[in-house]
Design an enzyme around this catalytic site. Structure first.
Site, mmCIF file in Angstrom:
data_model
loop_
_atom_site.group_PDB
_atom_site.id
_atom_site.type_symbol
_atom_site.label_atom_id
_atom_site.label_comp_id
_atom_site.label_asym_id
_atom_site.label_seq_id
_atom_site.Cartn_x
_atom_site.Cartn_y
_atom_site.Cartn_z
ATOM 1 N N ASP A 320 17.993 27.573 -23.011
ATOM 2 C CA ASP A 320 17.702 28.943 -23.426
ATOM 3 C C ASP A 320 16.187 29.084 -23.597
ATOM 4 O OD1 ASP A 320 18.026 31.585 -24.228
ATOM 5 O OD2 ASP A 320 19.730 31.134 -25.523
ATOM 6 N N GLU A 516 19.915 39.457 -30.928
ATOM 7 C CA GLU A 516 19.989 38.212 -31.688
ATOM 8 C C GLU A 516 18.908 38.133 -32.757
ATOM 9 O OE1 GLU A 516 18.426 34.937 -28.909
ATOM 10 O OE2 GLU A 516 18.863 36.646 -27.604
#
Length: 761
Positions: A320, A516
């Site tokens: 990520d 997020e």
């Protein structure tokens, strides 16, 4: 991905079969022309070996290519940089394997042509490298091509989970693939296959549901994205993310710690990834989260032993965004983190800005023997295999035949269908559906006329924002466009101006956009004061109020629900708000079912199906229109639509069949779409049996904590199959259409069986 290189170029590649390709760095630019930014011109490549020959097996082409790659070229292929931190010259000289656009990272102007030109410019730079290896370009197209202004935005995953419609989700995947292909991009960081177990988590809307069965079903999106083959026209590579356990962190903390046993990890969080591998997903992205204190990005057991070896994943693993930085808990990656991540099994590393530092660090670690060449070669073999399968060597540039599909009417039609099917009707006292003709409708709420709020996070920008962020139809516009003759629609965001002359009020309220991190809600999960004030203003007019909830998760509404005449969970529907109006007007009956258990209050978090906590609305709940249950006929106990804690069993009572047994205090049974009509029911008769224990049966409207309309005391009948009929007078009115929930109180333990019940006027 799809503009073909001229045949003369391929012929040139094939003609030099067997010719050595040991070219010094001084010769790297020989035979190339400079490419202006935004240019889509094809560069004549250097005279490469015949590895691009499409007639050869992919494995052969990969082996031929790797045999001629230097260590630096191999490390370059393992490196992914952000578009704003890399130049065309960088792509060429470092033989970079990939570029990405982070959330909100877009060319200017932000339109499909600019995207296609940018992609082609980067791709031409890659082709100009010594070996001419194309880049693979990645983007988070998580509910449509959501970085691109004017693209079609579909409902976020939580809404798609509510549809339970695999075929539709696969169709959405194809539509997204076409729009992404129209900008040249080959690789989508989607779908998110997390199993969200705590609604406080700010990525809950990226989950298809709280039980693994739902993301397993919705993995059909992968098939839609990737098509019959990766090289097929309009196909792109999908990414299953985030491996593994990100939806199960303690307290729902983003990038937190998932503290569960291996058995629970396998039972809850692994099944969707098993399905993704079975569907041939091209890549898997690792989660920021930890499993029992160990960061996933450095966990060799999870990445290599479980994903690659046990599940047989043959694609490549990508980190990520700056994910390897977090392995040691400190800002910025170290050599030790790079070594741990690569040796754990990560093949491509997303290092948006510090990519040159990553390259030099990994080179040093390989040269020092801390990262074996076998690991570098394995990563390259996986990455290059996907590039060949994508057809990038033959068709590296944008297939502009798909550019016109971006935001097309056909794709918006699919999105509108998805919006319709995602609507979950949670309460209806008879106010829905709303008459389209000869009506007077008042609409209020901050989310009613706001594309930014209804599309949520990951829309044009990373966190999303309020306002006219892109093109589409707001919910208010959908209501106005759907109104028939003789109907007026009045809007005021705060509710000002409503009076008793209106026949119905619609409050469109909910969360502000987030993604997020910023989306975590460790404290309140309630509506904000603005929304609550708007609803109060509408209620004070005496007009029936329907609440349309625009949110990325269930919200804490238990205290307010009894004051609302109708409630629809609209989730984050995307750009096609008319799909919400379709259901409000009854053009399409609601069919959505809850993908998550709806809490009675935020204090219950985490709450999930089967954990014994009484829900406001259980997992799978959802009302519809049409002919309802007739409460004045016998309703068999086992015909419930939802339950918690009970079981069915064979009965010896007259008529045979089954009864509902093993009922203890705290259990519940739910029956949807019960139409009492008018006037109110007066009594309810319950057919019950009890071996010994005492307790009380409570009949409630709309939820397990809704108003009690009847209470039936239970005492021993002499046995679990010794049946008696007990009639109780209603203590509250029951008119119109409702869900009926039966709840149970008592001192403890199983105390009653129920065979049937029936209301009477």
């Amino acid at each position: 991905m799809s503009q073909t290189i001229p045949n003369v170029v391929i012929a040139g590649w094939i003609a030099v079969f067997g010719v050595a390709c040991a070219v010094s760095t001084d010769d790297e630019s020989r035979g190339h022309e400079d490419v202006a930014e935004g240019s889509s011109a094809v560069i004549t490549p250097f005279a490469h070996l015949p590895y691009p020959d499409p007639s050869l097996p992919v494995a052969t082409r990969v082996s031929q290519l790797m045999a001629n790659m230097t260590l630096d070229e191999k490390i370059g292929q393992m490196t992914q940089a952000e578009r704003a931190s890399v130049s065309n010259a960088n792509v060429t000289s470092f033989s970079l394997g990939s570029i990405l656009s982070g959330g909100g990272s877009a060319p200017s102007p932000n339109n499909p042509t600019s995207w296609a030109n940018m992609y082609d410019s980067f791709q031409n730079a890659a082709i100009a490298s010594r070996l001419g290896i194309p880049i693979v370009y990645g983007i988070d197209a998580v509910h449509g091509h959501n970085n691109v202004f004017g693209a079609t935005m579909f409902p976020h995953n939580i809404g798609l989970g509510a549809t339970r419609d695999q075929a539709l989700v696969q169709q959405i995947g194809r539509a997204v693939a076409e729009e992404v292909s129209g900008t040249g991009i080959d690789w989508d960081f989607a779908p998110c296959l997390c199993v969200a177990r705590n609604d406080r988590w700010g990525r809950t809307y990226e989950s298809f549901g709280e039980k693994p069965d739902l993301p397993v079903q919705m993995a059909a999106l992968i098939t839609g994205l990737q098509g019959s083959s990766l090289s097929a026209s309009g196909s792109i590579m999908a990414t299953a993310k985030h491996f593994i356990g990100d939806g199960g962190t303690t307290n729902g903390t983003d990038q937190g710690n998932t503290q569960i046993s291996e058995a629970d990890l396998r039972a809850i969080h692994l099944p969707p990834f098993r399905e993704a591998v079975a569907r041939g997903v091209g890549s898997v992205m690792i989660s920021y989260s930890s499993w029992n204190g160990v960061k996933d990005h450095g966990n060799q057991f999870l990445i290599t032993s479980l994903l690659k070896n046990e599940l047989g994943f043959s694609g490549f693993v990508v980190s990520d965004f700056n994910g390897i930085d977090q392995i040691d808990g400190q800002s910025g990656f170290t050599a030790a983190e790079v070594t741990q991540a690569i040796n754990a099994g990560i093949d491509m590393v997303m290092v948006p800005t510090a990519w040159q530092n990553f390259i030099s660090t990994l080179r040093s670690e390989v040269q020092a023997g801390r990262v074996p060449m076998s690991r570098i070669d394995d990563a390259n073999r996986r990455i290059l295999t996907k590039k060949f399968e994508l057809g990038l060597f033959e068709k590296p540039l944008t297939d502009r035949s798909f550019t016109g599909t971006i935001g097309s009417a056909a794709h918006r039609t699919i999105a509108r269908q998805a919006v319709r099917e995602s609507q979950v009707l949670l309460k209806n006292t008879g106010v829905l559906p709303i008459a389209k003709t000869n009506n007077k409708i008042f609409v209020a709420g901050k989310s009613a006329d706001n594309i930014g709020l209804q599309t949520g996070g990951w829309t044009i920008s990373w966190q999303g924002s309020s306002g006219n962020t892109t093109t589409g139809t707001t919910i208010l516009q959908g209501i106005r466009n759907g109104a028939g003759s003789g109907t007026t629609v009045t809007f005021n965001a705060s509710g000002s101006g409503i009076d008793s002359s209106f026949k119905v009020a619609i409050a469109v309220v909910g969360e502000n956009p987030y993604a997020e991190g910023a989306g975590d809600r460790p404290n309140s999960l309630s509506l904000d004061s603005t929304d609550l004030g708007t609803i109060t203003t509408l209620r004070n007019s005496g007009v029936p109020v329907v609440v349309v909830l625009v949110s990325g998760r269930p919200l804490d509404i238990g205290a307010e629900l009894s004051n609302w005449n109708g409630l629809i969970a609209a989730w984050l529907p995307g750009t096609e708000g008319a799909g919400v109006a379709d259901v409000l007007y009854g053009d399409f009956a609601p069919t959505g079912k809850l993908p998550s258990t709806w809490m009675q209050s935020a204090s219950q978090q985490p709450i999930n199906d089967g954990d014994g906590k009484p829900a406001l609305f259980p997992f799978g709940f959802g009302l519809t229109y049409g002919t309802g249950r007739n409460p004045y006929n016998m309703i068999e106990g086992e015909s419930f639509d939802s339950q918690s804690g009970v079981q069915t069993e064979a009965t010896t009572d007259t008529g045979g069949g089954q009864d509902v047994g093993f009922i203890a205090p705290g259990d519940s049974i739910g029956y949807t779409n019960v139409d009492f009509g008018t006037p109110t029911a007066a009594t309810v008769t319950t057919r019950l049996a009890s071996a010994a224990n005492s307790g009380t049966i409570q009949y409630r409207l709309d939820s397990v904590t809704g108003p009690i309309i009847a209470s039936t005391p239970v005492s021993g009948t002499g046995g679990w199959q010794n049946w008696v009929s007990v009639t109780s007078t209603l203590s509250g009115a029951a008119t119109g259409r409702h869900s009926v929930f039966i709840t149970f109180t008592g001192p403890g333990g199983d105390f009653v069986n129920i065979n049937w019940f029936r209301f009477a006027r």
